[in-house]
Design an enzyme around this catalytic site. Structure first.
Site, short mmCIF file in Angstrom:
data_model
loop_
_atom_site.label_atom_id
_atom_site.label_comp_id
_atom_site.label_asym_id
_atom_site.label_seq_id
_atom_site.Cartn_x
_atom_site.Cartn_y
_atom_site.Cartn_z
N ASP A 8 0.86 -1.19 0.00
CA ASP A 8 0.00 0.00 0.00
C ASP A 8 0.90 1.24 0.00
O ASP A 8 1.77 1.39 0.85
CB ASP A 8 -0.89 -0.03 1.26
CG ASP A 8 -1.96 1.06 1.24
OD1 ASP A 8 -3.14 0.71 1.38
OD2 ASP A 8 -1.61 2.24 1.10
N ASP A 106 -3.88 2.32 -5.10
CA ASP A 106 -2.53 2.32 -4.49
C ASP A 106 -2.25 1.06 -3.68
O ASP A 106 -1.39 1.07 -2.82
CB ASP A 106 -2.34 3.57 -3.61
CG ASP A 106 -2.91 3.43 -2.21
OD1 ASP A 106 -3.92 2.73 -2.05
OD2 ASP A 106 -2.32 4.02 -1.29
N GLU A 107 -2.93 -0.01 -4.00
CA GLU A 107 -2.88 -1.17 -3.11
C GLU A 107 -2.98 -2.47 -3.90
O GLU A 107 -3.78 -2.56 -4.83
CB GLU A 107 -4.10 -1.02 -2.22
CG GLU A 107 -4.22 -1.82 -1.02
CD GLU A 107 -5.66 -1.71 -0.51
OE1 GLU A 107 -6.09 -2.63 0.13
OE2 GLU A 107 -6.34 -0.69 -0.80
P1 TTP Z 1 -5.24 4.95 1.27
O1 TTP Z 1 -4.18 3.96 0.95
O2 TTP Z 1 -6.37 4.53 2.15
O3 TTP Z 1 -4.61 6.24 1.97
P2 TTP Z 1 -3.20 6.93 1.72
O4 TTP Z 1 -2.40 6.20 0.71
O5 TTP Z 1 -3.46 8.37 1.42
O6 TTP Z 1 -2.54 6.87 3.14
P3 TTP Z 1 -1.82 5.63 3.86
O7 TTP Z 1 -0.40 6.04 4.02
O8 TTP Z 1 -2.50 5.49 5.18
O9 TTP Z 1 -2.00 4.45 2.97
O10 TTP Z 1 -5.88 5.51 -0.07
C1 TTP Z 1 -5.12 5.77 -1.22
C2 TTP Z 1 -5.58 7.03 -1.91
O11 TTP Z 1 -6.95 6.92 -2.22
C3 TTP Z 1 -5.45 8.26 -1.06
O12 TTP Z 1 -4.17 8.86 -1.19
C4 TTP Z 1 -6.55 9.13 -1.58
C5 TTP Z 1 -7.59 8.18 -2.09
N1 TTP Z 1 -8.73 8.09 -1.14
C6 TTP Z 1 -9.87 8.83 -1.37
O13 TTP Z 1 -9.97 9.53 -2.38
N2 TTP Z 1 -10.87 8.79 -0.46
C7 TTP Z 1 -10.82 8.03 0.67
O14 TTP Z 1 -11.75 8.03 1.47
C8 TTP Z 1 -9.62 7.23 0.89
C9 TTP Z 1 -9.51 6.37 2.12
C10 TTP Z 1 -8.62 7.31 -0.03
MG MG Z 2 -2.12 4.14 0.81
#
Ligand code: TTP
Ligand code: MG
Length: 379
Positions: A8, A106-107
């Site tokens: 991720d 992103d995962e």
């Molecule tokens: P995530 O992997 O949940 O969050 P992140 O990558 O920003 O942070 P982390 O370091 O905790 O992984 O989500 C990936 C992307 O998806 C995030 O950058 C923005 C988008 N996103 C949204 O648009 N709305 C949301 O509610 C979430 C959770 C993510």
């Molecule tokens: Mg992320």
């Protein structure tokens, strides 16, 4: 036994912004709607780690993010750019691993079973991959490594950013035992509250319950929950990501009281949803209406049909019925129509789309970037 890694990217949208604008680095940054000095109506998609220190989180109303840190830099999302960086990462993942399941923008889950059953070797591979991702894309990623998907997903979140959390075979239950039950994917705030009332706080508490008790408490999902809490999960990595939902939602500029406007919006949303179904060649068994009223109070109403629907008129009819049966008690801020229970319909298989609908994962997937674009469109 082979191993599965979950990867991720860290603060993904915000990290891409920092990459393109190095002057942002080190200061609070929020990617989302225009806060309009606290009067903005959209949400934050994400925030960098400096902004998270103020308690700013994904999906938080942008007005609240602004209250928490008015001096943060607020930028609008550039979805195409994030998609581009995501593809760079996924190209590398697919070059490096035989079987990759994209779970969101992103995962991903990586099936490492082809690489043998030596855990230290799998861990060394993951470390090298983490470095290669950074070298190629200048983005950092966090990894979980274990024998199962669920456990690796839980693990990848533990050492962020740029971390690796490895759970060697045989240590699954002990690793999970002290973690909060809500770390299990699918345990949302409601289930968590229910568990807390019963005095169940950790995965260990959950793992100690008998199958009968779990069945009693949560129906057919109960025993599965118990297994997950012990780290038992045989779900395979699937290379083909298939769409699990379609649909859209819209936030009004100003809260709306006129039912004719609601109906027009439902029509747009139904047409939008139907278009996606047709493109994917699938039908939907369940139509869900979402209503958010003045003050952010939100409710959803769903109807599951005997046969899948695909056309806009049929979807609209159901959405209107649901609204009529449960009319809003106040002015309306947002309407949404979501289609689930997708089944391959007329024209063959569901396909991998450029933009995954379920950016939030399987269980709390109501917000997707496609739907969010609507929210940003207001400014
Ligand atoms: P995530 O992997 O949940 O969050 P992140 O990558 O920003 O942070 P982390 O370091 O905790 O992984 O989500 C990936 C992307 O998806 C995030 O950058 C923005 C988008 N996103 C949204 O648009 N709305 C949301 O509610 C979430 C959770 C993510
Ligand atoms: Mg992320």
């Amino acid at each position: 036994m082979g191993f599965i890694a979950h990867v991720d990217l860290d603060a993904f949208f915000a990290s891409v912004e920092e990459l393109d604008h190095p002057e942002y680095i080190g200061f609070p940054l929020v990617v989302g709607a225009d806060p309009k000095e606290g009067r903005g109506r959209g949400v934050a998609t994400t925030a960098n780690y400096a902004a998270r220190e103020f308690g700013i989180r994904s999906a938080m109303p942008i007005s609240e993010a602004w209250r928490r840190c008015p001096t943060a830099r607020f930028v609008k999302p550039r979805f195409h750019r994030y998609q581009e960086k995501s593809e760079e990462v996924f190209d590398l993942l697919r070059e490096s691993v035989d079987l990759v399941e994209q779970a969101s923008i992103d995962e991903a889950y990586l099936d490492l079973s082809q690489r043998g059953t030596d855990f230290p070797a799998a861990l060394a591979f993951v470390k090298a991959l983490q470095k290669r991702i950074h070298a190629k894309t200048r983005l950092t990623a966090s990894f979980g490594l274990s024998a199962s998907k669920t456990l690796s997903k839980i693990a990848s979140d533990i050492n962020k950013p740029n971390g690796i959390t490895a759970v060697p075979p045989g240590t699954e239950a002990a690793f999970l035992a002290p973690l909060p039950a809500r770390k299990i994917p699918g345990v949302g705030p409601k289930t968590d509250e229910r568990l807390a009332e019963l005095g169940i706080h950790t995965c260990g508490d959950l793992a100690a319950l008998s199958r009968e008790r779990l069945l009693d408490l949560f129906g057919s999902w109960g025993p599965r929950l118990g297994e997950l809490a012990r780290g038992v999960d045989a779900e395979p990595v699937r290379s083909q990501w298939t769409r699990k939902s379609a649909g859209n939602e819209r936030t009004y500029f100003q809260d709306v009281e006129d039912p004719r406007v609601w109906e027009a919006t439902l029509r747009d949303l139904s047409e939008d949803g139907a278009r996606t179904l047709v493109e994917e060649g699938v039908g939907a068994r369940t139509v869900t209406l979402k209503v958010r009223m003045t003050g952010f109070e939100t409710y959803t109403r769903a109807r599951t049909l005997p046969a899948p629907v695909q056309d806009a008129e049929a979807i609209l009819r159901i959405a209107k019925d649901l609204l009529r049966e449960s009319p809003p008690s106040r002015a309306v801020r947002l309407l949404g129509v979501r289609l689930t229970g997708l089944t391959p319909g007329v024209a063959g298989q569901a396909s991998l789309r450029a933009w995954p609908a379920d950016i939030m994962g399987e269980h709390e997937a109501w917000h997707s970037p496609q739907r969010r674009v609507d929210e940003y469109a207001e400014d």
